[in-house]
Design a protein around this motif. Sequence first.
Motif, PDB file in Angstrom:
ATOM      1  N   UNK A  49       2.849   4.805  -6.083  1.00  0.00           N
ATOM      2  CA  UNK A  49       2.918   3.369  -5.827  1.00  0.00           C
ATOM      3  C   UNK A  49       1.940   2.968  -4.732  1.00  0.00           C
ATOM      4  N   UNK A  50       1.857   3.765  -3.674  1.00  0.00           N
ATOM      5  CA  UNK A  50       0.931   3.463  -2.583  1.00  0.00           C
ATOM      6  C   UNK A  50      -0.516   3.510  -3.058  1.00  0.00           C
ATOM      7  N   UNK A  51      -0.858   4.525  -3.837  1.00  0.00           N
ATOM      8  CA  UNK A  51      -2.220   4.616  -4.374  1.00  0.00           C
ATOM      9  C   UNK A  51      -2.533   3.446  -5.302  1.00  0.00           C
ATOM     10  N   UNK A  52      -1.553   3.039  -6.086  1.00  0.00           N
ATOM     11  CA  UNK A  52      -1.731   1.895  -6.972  1.00  0.00           C
ATOM     12  C   UNK A  52      -1.976   0.618  -6.170  1.00  0.00           C
ATOM     13  N   UNK A  53      -1.190   0.400  -5.133  1.00  0.00           N
ATOM     14  CA  UNK A  53      -1.354  -0.783  -4.293  1.00  0.00           C
ATOM     15  C   UNK A  53      -2.721  -0.770  -3.614  1.00  0.00           C
ATOM     16  N   UNK A  54      -3.141   0.385  -3.103  1.00  0.00           N
ATOM     17  CA  UNK A  54      -4.453   0.474  -2.454  1.00  0.00           C
ATOM     18  C   UNK A  54      -5.583   0.193  -3.444  1.00  0.00           C
ATOM     19  N   UNK A  55      -5.471   0.687  -4.653  1.00  0.00           N
ATOM     20  CA  UNK A  55      -6.487   0.443  -5.679  1.00  0.00           C
ATOM     21  C   UNK A  55      -6.569  -1.050  -6.025  1.00  0.00           C
ATOM     22  N   UNK A  56      -5.426  -1.683  -6.205  1.00  0.00           N
ATOM     23  CA  UNK A  56      -5.406  -3.117  -6.503  1.00  0.00           C
ATOM     24  C   UNK A  56      -5.950  -3.904  -5.317  1.00  0.00           C
ATOM     25  N   UNK A  57      -5.591  -3.516  -4.115  1.00  0.00           N
ATOM     26  CA  UNK A  57      -6.061  -4.205  -2.913  1.00  0.00           C
ATOM     27  C   UNK A  57      -7.585  -4.150  -2.814  1.00  0.00           C
ATOM     28  N   UNK A  58      -8.182  -2.999  -3.140  1.00  0.00           N
ATOM     29  CA  UNK A  58      -9.638  -2.864  -3.094  1.00  0.00           C
ATOM     30  C   UNK A  58     -10.323  -3.715  -4.156  1.00  0.00           C
ATOM     31  N   UNK A  59      -9.717  -3.807  -5.332  1.00  0.00           N
ATOM     32  CA  UNK A  59     -10.351  -4.528  -6.436  1.00  0.00           C
ATOM     33  C   UNK A  59     -10.051  -6.022  -6.459  1.00  0.00           C
ATOM     34  N   UNK A  60      -8.887  -6.421  -6.006  1.00  0.00           N
ATOM     35  CA  UNK A  60      -8.480  -7.822  -6.086  1.00  0.00           C
ATOM     36  C   UNK A  60      -8.547  -8.506  -4.723  1.00  0.00           C
ATOM     37  N   UNK A  61      -8.262  -7.785  -3.676  1.00  0.00           N
ATOM     38  CA  UNK A  61      -8.189  -8.368  -2.338  1.00  0.00           C
ATOM     39  C   UNK A  61      -6.740  -8.446  -1.900  1.00  0.00           C
ATOM     40  N   UNK A  62      -6.518  -9.044  -0.746  1.00  0.00           N
ATOM     41  CA  UNK A  62      -5.146  -9.116  -0.230  1.00  0.00           C
ATOM     42  C   UNK A  62      -4.253  -9.952  -1.155  1.00  0.00           C
ATOM     43  N   UNK A  63      -3.199  -9.359  -1.621  1.00  0.00           N
ATOM     44  CA  UNK A  63      -2.295 -10.049  -2.527  1.00  0.00           C
ATOM     45  C   UNK A  63      -0.845  -9.952  -2.075  1.00  0.00           C
ATOM     46  N   UNK A  64      -0.600  -9.147  -1.067  1.00  0.00           N
ATOM     47  CA  UNK A  64       0.773  -8.924  -0.624  1.00  0.00           C
ATOM     48  C   UNK A  64       0.791  -8.882   0.900  1.00  0.00           C
ATOM     49  N   UNK A  65       1.817  -9.492   1.444  1.00  0.00           N
ATOM     50  CA  UNK A  65       2.025  -9.439   2.881  1.00  0.00           C
ATOM     51  C   UNK A  65       2.989  -8.284   3.166  1.00  0.00           C
ATOM     52  N   UNK A  66       2.467  -7.220   3.770  1.00  0.00           N
ATOM     53  CA  UNK A  66       3.305  -6.042   3.986  1.00  0.00           C
ATOM     54  C   UNK A  66       4.476  -6.341   4.909  1.00  0.00           C
ATOM     55  N   UNK A  67       4.270  -7.213   5.894  1.00  0.00           N
ATOM     56  CA  UNK A  67       5.376  -7.571   6.778  1.00  0.00           C
ATOM     57  C   UNK A  67       6.474  -8.305   6.039  1.00  0.00           C
ATOM     58  N   UNK A  68       6.073  -9.215   5.163  1.00  0.00           N
ATOM     59  CA  UNK A  68       7.034 -10.028   4.423  1.00  0.00           C
ATOM     60  C   UNK A  68       7.716  -9.245   3.303  1.00  0.00           C
ATOM     61  N   UNK A  69       6.968  -8.409   2.613  1.00  0.00           N
ATOM     62  CA  UNK A  69       7.495  -7.764   1.421  1.00  0.00           C
ATOM     63  C   UNK A  69       7.917  -6.311   1.609  1.00  0.00           C
ATOM     64  N   UNK A  70       7.603  -5.718   2.741  1.00  0.00           N
ATOM     65  CA  UNK A  70       7.952  -4.312   2.933  1.00  0.00           C
ATOM     66  C   UNK A  70       8.702  -4.084   4.240  1.00  0.00           C
ATOM     67  N   UNK A  71       8.141  -4.516   5.339  1.00  0.00           N
ATOM     68  CA  UNK A  71       8.722  -4.219   6.653  1.00  0.00           C
ATOM     69  C   UNK A  71      10.060  -4.937   6.850  1.00  0.00           C
ATOM     70  N   UNK A  72      10.114  -6.221   6.561  1.00  0.00           N
ATOM     71  CA  UNK A  72      11.356  -6.968   6.784  1.00  0.00           C
ATOM     72  C   UNK A  72      12.515  -6.448   5.935  1.00  0.00           C
ATOM     73  N   UNK A  73      12.332  -6.173   4.642  1.00  0.00           N
ATOM     74  CA  UNK A  73      13.448  -5.582   3.883  1.00  0.00           C
ATOM     75  C   UNK A  73      13.840  -4.186   4.380  1.00  0.00           C
ATOM     76  N   UNK A  74      12.860  -3.385   4.826  1.00  0.00           N
ATOM     77  CA  UNK A  74      13.194  -2.061   5.360  1.00  0.00           C
ATOM     78  C   UNK A  74      14.007  -2.175   6.644  1.00  0.00           C
ATOM     79  N   UNK A  75      13.629  -3.090   7.513  1.00  0.00           N
ATOM     80  CA  UNK A  75      14.382  -3.305   8.755  1.00  0.00           C
ATOM     81  C   UNK A  75      15.786  -3.801   8.420  1.00  0.00           C
ATOM     82  N   UNK A  76      15.889  -4.710   7.463  1.00  0.00           N
ATOM     83  CA  UNK A  76      17.200  -5.225   7.061  1.00  0.00           C
ATOM     84  C   UNK A  76      18.076  -4.116   6.499  1.00  0.00           C
ATOM     85  N   UNK A  77      17.511  -3.267   5.663  1.00  0.00           N
ATOM     86  CA  UNK A  77      18.280  -2.159   5.089  1.00  0.00           C
ATOM     87  C   UNK A  77      18.715  -1.172   6.168  1.00  0.00           C
TER      88      UNK A  77
END
Length: 85
Positions: free
Chosen positions: A9-37
Amino acid sequence: TVLGFAVAALLNILHIYRNVGPFISFGQHLIKPLVSAFLMGVALFEMQRRFLQALPDFTSLMIQTLLGLLVYITILLWTKALSKP
């Protein structure tokens, strides 16, 4: 197996990020749910350790499920991880 899926999943996200550009906010979509959990887990661990050990298993499970849901959603709202589109 979980580690393998996480790496893929991480490699997939990095590949998409390189080809498309920033599409996801890691703080909003990853860090905050992890902290909540994490905070939900801490709250449920303490609740079980202090208050729920004397209850029957099924009752304790139902109380923990409801409290876990309440804590998780409350923290997501508090950190503004849940918002209107």
